[in-house]
Design a protein around this motif. Structure first.
Motif, PDB file in Angstrom:
ATOM      1  N   GLY A 114      -1.594   1.212   9.832  1.00 39.53           N
ATOM      2  CA  GLY A 114      -0.446   1.637   8.912  1.00 39.53           C
ATOM      3  C   GLY A 114       0.232   0.609   8.269  1.00 39.53           C
ATOM      4  O   GLY A 114       0.658   0.400   6.858  1.00 39.53           O
ATOM      5  N   GLU A 115       0.276  -0.896   8.966  1.00 34.96           N
ATOM      6  CA  GLU A 115       0.609  -1.898   8.627  1.00 34.96           C
ATOM      7  C   GLU A 115      -0.567  -2.570   7.296  1.00 34.96           C
ATOM      8  O   GLU A 115      -1.638  -2.470   7.642  1.00 34.96           O
ATOM      9  CB  GLU A 115       0.488  -2.907   9.712  1.00 34.96           C
ATOM     10  CG  GLU A 115       1.509  -3.026  10.522  1.00 34.96           C
ATOM     11  CD  GLU A 115       2.430  -3.941  11.728  1.00 34.96           C
ATOM     12  OE1 GLU A 115       3.147  -4.433  11.850  1.00 34.96           O
ATOM     13  OE2 GLU A 115       1.044  -3.830  12.336  1.00 34.96           O
ATOM     14  N   ARG A 116       0.598  -4.059   6.327  1.00 34.38           N
ATOM     15  CA  ARG A 116      -1.080  -4.588   6.116  1.00 34.38           C
ATOM     16  C   ARG A 116      -1.157  -5.630   5.924  1.00 34.38           C
ATOM     17  O   ARG A 116      -0.430  -6.626   6.979  1.00 34.38           O
ATOM     18  CB  ARG A 116       0.214  -4.504   4.374  1.00 34.38           C
ATOM     19  CG  ARG A 116       0.835  -3.306   3.194  1.00 34.38           C
ATOM     20  CD  ARG A 116       1.376  -3.943   3.155  1.00 34.38           C
ATOM     21  NE  ARG A 116       3.848  -3.979   3.101  1.00 34.38           N
ATOM     22  CZ  ARG A 116       4.417  -3.786   3.419  1.00 34.38           C
ATOM     23  NH1 ARG A 116       3.957  -1.984   3.385  1.00 34.38           N
ATOM     24  NH2 ARG A 116       5.233  -4.189   3.482  1.00 34.38           N
TER      25      ARG A 116
ATOM     26  N   ARG B 134      -9.179  -2.363   9.856  1.00 37.13           N
ATOM     27  CA  ARG B 134      -9.450  -0.949   9.165  1.00 37.13           C
ATOM     28  C   ARG B 134     -10.078   0.529  10.466  1.00 37.13           C
ATOM     29  O   ARG B 134      -9.307   1.570   9.527  1.00 37.13           O
ATOM     30  CB  ARG B 134     -10.635  -1.449   7.962  1.00 37.13           C
ATOM     31  CG  ARG B 134     -11.127   0.732   6.850  1.00 37.13           C
ATOM     32  CD  ARG B 134     -10.252   1.057   6.306  1.00 37.13           C
ATOM     33  NE  ARG B 134     -10.312   2.654   5.555  1.00 37.13           N
ATOM     34  CZ  ARG B 134     -10.824   2.033   3.897  1.00 37.13           C
ATOM     35  NH1 ARG B 134     -11.561   1.118   3.614  1.00 37.13           N
ATOM     36  NH2 ARG B 134     -10.927   3.221   3.741  1.00 37.13           N
TER      37      ARG B 134
ATOM     38  N   ALA C 241      -5.108  -0.100   9.773  1.00 34.02           N
ATOM     39  CA  ALA C 241      -4.404  -0.514   8.779  1.00 34.02           C
ATOM     40  C   ALA C 241      -4.752  -1.098   7.886  1.00 34.02           C
ATOM     41  O   ALA C 241      -5.873   0.042   7.054  1.00 34.02           O
ATOM     42  CB  ALA C 241      -4.303  -1.969   9.401  1.00 34.02           C
ATOM     43  N   ARG C 242      -4.060  -1.124   6.505  1.00 31.79           N
ATOM     44  CA  ARG C 242      -4.328  -1.617   4.879  1.00 31.79           C
ATOM     45  C   ARG C 242      -4.954  -2.378   4.846  1.00 31.79           C
ATOM     46  O   ARG C 242      -4.034  -3.584   5.450  1.00 31.79           O
ATOM     47  CB  ARG C 242      -3.178  -1.226   4.420  1.00 31.79           C
ATOM     48  CG  ARG C 242      -2.135   0.067   4.087  1.00 31.79           C
ATOM     49  CD  ARG C 242      -2.060   0.357   3.264  1.00 31.79           C
ATOM     50  NE  ARG C 242      -1.292  -0.236   1.535  1.00 31.79           N
ATOM     51  CZ  ARG C 242      -0.732  -0.070   1.000  1.00 31.79           C
ATOM     52  NH1 ARG C 242       0.553  -0.204   1.495  1.00 31.79           N
ATOM     53  NH2 ARG C 242      -1.222  -0.586  -0.299  1.00 31.79           N
TER      54      ARG C 242
ATOM     55  N   PHE D  73      -6.471  -6.120   3.222  1.00 33.38           N
ATOM     56  CA  PHE D  73      -6.654  -7.079   2.521  1.00 33.38           C
ATOM     57  C   PHE D  73      -7.020  -8.521   2.524  1.00 33.38           C
ATOM     58  O   PHE D  73      -7.146  -8.888   3.145  1.00 33.38           O
ATOM     59  CB  PHE D  73      -4.927  -7.721   1.709  1.00 33.38           C
ATOM     60  CG  PHE D  73      -4.086  -6.066   0.986  1.00 33.38           C
ATOM     61  CD1 PHE D  73      -3.810  -5.404  -0.298  1.00 33.38           C
ATOM     62  CD2 PHE D  73      -3.556  -5.134   1.935  1.00 33.38           C
ATOM     63  CE1 PHE D  73      -2.902  -4.865  -0.528  1.00 33.38           C
ATOM     64  CE2 PHE D  73      -2.418  -4.807   1.880  1.00 33.38           C
ATOM     65  CZ  PHE D  73      -2.106  -3.646   0.161  1.00 33.38           C
TER      66      PHE D  73
ATOM     67  N   GLU E 223      -8.911  -2.452   0.957  1.00 37.34           N
ATOM     68  CA  GLU E 223      -8.614  -2.233  -0.420  1.00 37.34           C
ATOM     69  C   GLU E 223      -8.772  -2.665  -1.334  1.00 37.34           C
ATOM     70  O   GLU E 223      -8.545  -2.811  -2.777  1.00 37.34           O
ATOM     71  CB  GLU E 223      -7.278  -0.678   0.155  1.00 37.34           C
ATOM     72  CG  GLU E 223      -6.345  -1.845   0.322  1.00 37.34           C
ATOM     73  CD  GLU E 223      -4.748  -0.825   0.430  1.00 37.34           C
ATOM     74  OE1 GLU E 223      -4.507  -0.917  -0.456  1.00 37.34           O
ATOM     75  OE2 GLU E 223      -4.978  -0.356   1.407  1.00 37.34           O
ATOM     76  N   ARG E 224      -7.639  -4.338  -1.365  1.00 41.26           N
ATOM     77  CA  ARG E 224      -7.739  -5.265  -2.321  1.00 41.26           C
ATOM     78  C   ARG E 224      -8.260  -6.519  -2.080  1.00 41.26           C
ATOM     79  O   ARG E 224      -7.764  -6.501  -1.037  1.00 41.26           O
ATOM     80  CB  ARG E 224      -6.266  -4.969  -2.354  1.00 41.26           C
ATOM     81  CG  ARG E 224      -5.512  -6.174  -3.893  1.00 41.26           C
ATOM     82  CD  ARG E 224      -5.979  -4.950  -5.150  1.00 41.26           C
ATOM     83  NE  ARG E 224      -5.638  -6.063  -6.358  1.00 41.26           N
ATOM     84  CZ  ARG E 224      -6.086  -7.346  -7.493  1.00 41.26           C
ATOM     85  NH1 ARG E 224      -7.367  -7.971  -6.258  1.00 41.26           N
ATOM     86  NH2 ARG E 224      -4.670  -7.881  -7.808  1.00 41.26           N
TER      87      ARG E 224
ATOM     88  N   GLU F 126       2.945  -5.359  -3.049  1.00 44.29           N
ATOM     89  CA  GLU F 126       2.790  -4.075  -2.011  1.00 44.29           C
ATOM     90  C   GLU F 126       3.703  -4.291  -1.227  1.00 44.29           C
ATOM     91  O   GLU F 126       4.222  -2.944  -0.085  1.00 44.29           O
ATOM     92  CB  GLU F 126       1.127  -4.335  -1.044  1.00 44.29           C
ATOM     93  CG  GLU F 126       0.336  -4.013  -2.438  1.00 44.29           C
ATOM     94  CD  GLU F 126      -0.588  -3.034  -2.393  1.00 44.29           C
ATOM     95  OE1 GLU F 126       0.717  -2.242  -2.137  1.00 44.29           O
ATOM     96  OE2 GLU F 126      -0.453  -2.694  -4.159  1.00 44.29           O
TER      97      GLU F 126
END
Length: 328
Positions: A144-146, A165, A169-170, A172, A190-191, A207
């Motif tokens: 869940g962390e960025r 992933r 985690a999210r 970038f 995701e980005r 974000e």
């Protein structure tokens, strides 16, 4: 067992052209070590730094470059447990991988994950040891962390994207071209920020900031990473392509309770590396066997073309790992 072997040595500090083929004695495994007949050897940036005279090997290590390899265990030293003659493994090395034979601690060997060939397996140790120890053990990444990784198309980056992933985690990433950005997105980011066109600080702050950043750029990125972090965020530094010095505002570190840390892998103790290997086998190797995580191989060169492999790595056009094919 032959008495001599082909190897690639650094004739003098310099560019890729100083890598030359030579003949060396086959090493003998000592206490707790195994002798590996090398099938493939990974090519990494620390090899290039050593070649340039900027990264001396530890006193007990081979002067030959090469920090990871895959192949067959052909001899074991006294006190070895868990690895036997005839096993096919991939291994983290103290040095010496650019050769037909190399010795390494048995505790730094891992089985070839199901579904991978020896070339793919040679892509694993250096990057997976580095990413697991820095992103998860040191950086404490949680689901869940960025998470932001710079150099997303590198061997470290492609590994970090997939593992982050896989653990929820999210993700970038930054990269420097459209094809590299597309590769990062395909792996699960995701980005992806093309740093030639966008500012990663603005993207991540929109974000909510990054909870964890893995950086190998350094220089001007250090202060920008501080701005990018969310409150209580962590910055893990593992290399300095732009240099190790920067001016930062430590008031931000205090007020937002930030953590700045980092590590290098090669100087760590054999025990520390063995613990990383144990965690990888338990936590990550099942993901590789299940096809959820895989090494990304850019290209393969024969041992005699080590200079060409270094030239490709330093040109910066590769995506993923470069390996040397050693065995015929």
């Amino acid at each position: 067992m032959p008495e001599t072997m082909r190897a690639i040595e650094i004739s003098k500090p310099g560019g890729p052209e100083v890598l030359v083929e030579t003949t060396r004695p086959v090493p003998t495994p000592g206490l707790g070590q195994v002798l590996l007949r090398v099938a493939y050897a990974g090519v990494n940036r620390p090899d290039a730094l050593q070649r340039a005279g900027l990264y001396a090997p530890p006193p007990t290590a081979s002067d030959l470059p090469g920090l990871e390899a895959s192949g067959e265990v052909v001899a074991v030293g006294p006190g070895v447990e868990g690895v036997a003659k005839g096993d096919f493994v991939c291994a983290l090395l103290p040095g010496g991988g650019y050769a037909e034979y190399v010795v390494t601690p048995a505790a730094h060997c891992l089985p070839i994950p199901a579904g991978l060939n020896l070339g793919q397996a040679a892509c694993l140790p250096e990057t997976f040891f580095t990413v697991w120890s820095n992103v998860f053990m040191r950086g404490g990444l949680r689901g869940g962390e960025r998470f932001l990784v710079h150099g997303g198309s590198s061997g470290i980056g492609t590994t970090a994207i997939q593992l982050a992933r896989a653990f929820g985690a999210r993700v970038f990433a930054t990269a420097g071209s459209d094809p590299k950005c597309a590769a990062c997105a395909e792996l699960g980011a995701e980005r992806v920020i093309n740093y030639r066109q966008e500012d990663f600080v603005d993207v991540l702050r929109a974000e909510g900031g990054a909870n964890l950043i893995l950086d190998m750029v350094g220089g001007s990125y250090i202060a920008r990473n501080i701005k990018t972090l969310a409150d209580e965020g962590r910055l893990v530094q593992i290399a300095f392509l732009q240099g190790p010095k920067a001016e930062i505002n430590f008031a931000q570190v205090m007020m937002r309770r930030l953590t700045i840390t980092g590590s290098t892998l090669r100087p760590q103790s054999e025990l520390a590396k063995a613990r990383i290997a144990e965690e990888l086998e338990a936590q990550v190797w099942p993901l590789i066997a299940a096809g959820r995580v895989a090494p990304v191989m850019d290209s393969s060169f024969v041992l005699a073309d080590a200079a060409k492999a270094h030239a490709r790595m330093e040109a910066g056009d590769h995506i993923g790992k470069i390996v040397l094919k050693v065995a015929d």
